[in-house]
Design an enzyme around this catalytic site. Structure first.
Site, PDB file in Angstrom:
ATOM      1  N   GLU A  40      57.769   8.169  78.068  1.00  0.00           N
ATOM      2  CA  GLU A  40      59.184   7.804  78.072  1.00  0.00           C
ATOM      3  C   GLU A  40      59.781   8.085  79.453  1.00  0.00           C
ATOM      4  O   GLU A  40      59.460   9.073  80.096  1.00  0.00           O
ATOM      5  CB  GLU A  40      59.924   8.641  77.021  1.00  0.00           C
ATOM      6  CG  GLU A  40      61.434   8.416  76.969  1.00  0.00           C
ATOM      7  CD  GLU A  40      62.127   9.357  75.991  1.00  0.00           C
ATOM      8  OE1 GLU A  40      63.233   9.024  75.553  1.00  0.00           O
ATOM      9  OE2 GLU A  40      61.549  10.425  75.668  1.00  0.00           O
ATOM     10  N   LYS A 106      65.681   2.077  72.637  1.00  0.00           N
ATOM     11  CA  LYS A 106      65.583   3.253  71.772  1.00  0.00           C
ATOM     12  C   LYS A 106      66.704   3.252  70.735  1.00  0.00           C
ATOM     13  O   LYS A 106      67.887   3.206  71.070  1.00  0.00           O
ATOM     14  CB  LYS A 106      65.644   4.516  72.631  1.00  0.00           C
ATOM     15  CG  LYS A 106      65.367   5.810  71.882  1.00  0.00           C
ATOM     16  CD  LYS A 106      65.369   6.982  72.873  1.00  0.00           C
ATOM     17  CE  LYS A 106      65.033   8.305  72.209  1.00  0.00           C
ATOM     18  NZ  LYS A 106      65.053   9.412  73.188  1.00  0.00           N
ATOM     19  N   CYS A 140      60.171   8.480  71.408  1.00  0.00           N
ATOM     20  CA  CYS A 140      60.466   9.907  71.273  1.00  0.00           C
ATOM     21  C   CYS A 140      61.209  10.262  69.990  1.00  0.00           C
ATOM     22  O   CYS A 140      60.602  10.372  68.931  1.00  0.00           O
ATOM     23  CB  CYS A 140      61.229  10.377  72.508  1.00  0.00           C
ATOM     24  SG  CYS A 140      61.104  12.167  72.797  1.00  0.00           S
TER      25      CYS A 140
END
Length: 254
Positions: A40, A106, A140
């Site tokens: 990331e 995300k 994540c």
């Protein structure tokens, strides 16, 4: 399909140095692979100062990824900070060997670090068809939310890129296995190592888990490129034999 997991330290808010460092890692291994996975925010580290590092989707780092994908004749993926229409995104890009792009923003922003204050959340899940596999890439904090990762698209691989720090690394290990087992999917997690400017320590634990929760690659803590191979036939045989996904509850995420 062969996948290379690139686990390394990241230089804080320095895309130029990170591109140079990662290029050495990527060009340094000779084994042919189908996909290279970077962490990331691989160009900057997990920064809440997007103005310092943001690029456009036609910027230097994207061009660099496209060049590497063509040179290595494989796909490359990871996330970076992208500015678009005055907003900032923690955006995963999947670059095909021919340079074509797919993107995922995300969905679950990490409120504990204030990510939701400076970045805009994505809304759409992405499924990538590549070399006979269906890949669902996530980022994540997404790992903590099983409903969003739920396998309603018949994907084969869950792919997480992360900056997941040492104090919570046990949760990373547990949740990657859980996502693999509950979705009868391979789960790949690629994390960074080292210290960032916020004095957060990262110990990696990049890993690969099969659809029954067995390690193909145990959690790694050293700097390196780790290669795993996925077997689509074995995945399909197991799903046919056990058929757990056919018993899942029927609902839609609104």
């Amino acid at each position: 399909m062969k996948i290379a997991l690139v686990q390394t330290n990241l230089i804080w808010e320095n895309p130029i140095e990170n591109r140079s460092h990662l290029a050495q890692k990527i060009t340094g291994f000779m084994e042919e692979v189908d996909l290279i996975v970077l962490p990331e925010m691989f160009a900057s580290g997990f920064t809440m100062n997007p103005k310092a590092v943001a690029e456009t989707i036609t910027g230097e780092t994207i061009a660099w990824l496209q060049h590497l994908a063509k040179a290595k004749d494989c796909a490359i993926t990871g996330s970076l900070v992208i500015e678009e229409n005055g907003k900032y995104y923690n955006r995963l890009v999947f670059v095909y060997p021919n340079g074509e792009l797919k993107t995922y923003d995300k969905r679950h922003l990490f409120t504990l670090a204030g990510e939701d204050k400076v970045y805009t959340a994505g809304k759409e899940k992405l499924i990538i068809d590549y070399k006979g596999f269906r890949i669902c890439p996530l980022i994540c904090y997404d790992l903590r939310f099983p409903v969003f990762a739920r396998n309603t698209e018949d994907y084969d691989v869950l792919l997480y890129v992360a900056n997941w720090p040492k104090p919570r690394i046990n949760a990373w290990d547990i949740l990657l296995k859980a996502r693999a087992v509950e979705n009868m999917s391979y789960a790949i997690g690629v994390n960074r190592i080292g210290m960032d400017e916020n004095e957060l320590e990262y110990v990696g634990h990049s890993q690969a888990v099969d659809f029954l929760g067995n390690y193909l690659l145990e959690p790694q803590e050293t700097d390196g490129v780790f290669i795993v191979e996925l077997d689509k036939e074995k995945l399909l045989e197991t799903r046919s034999k056990l058929a757990f996904l056919e018993d899942k509850d029927q609902f839609k995420l609104l």
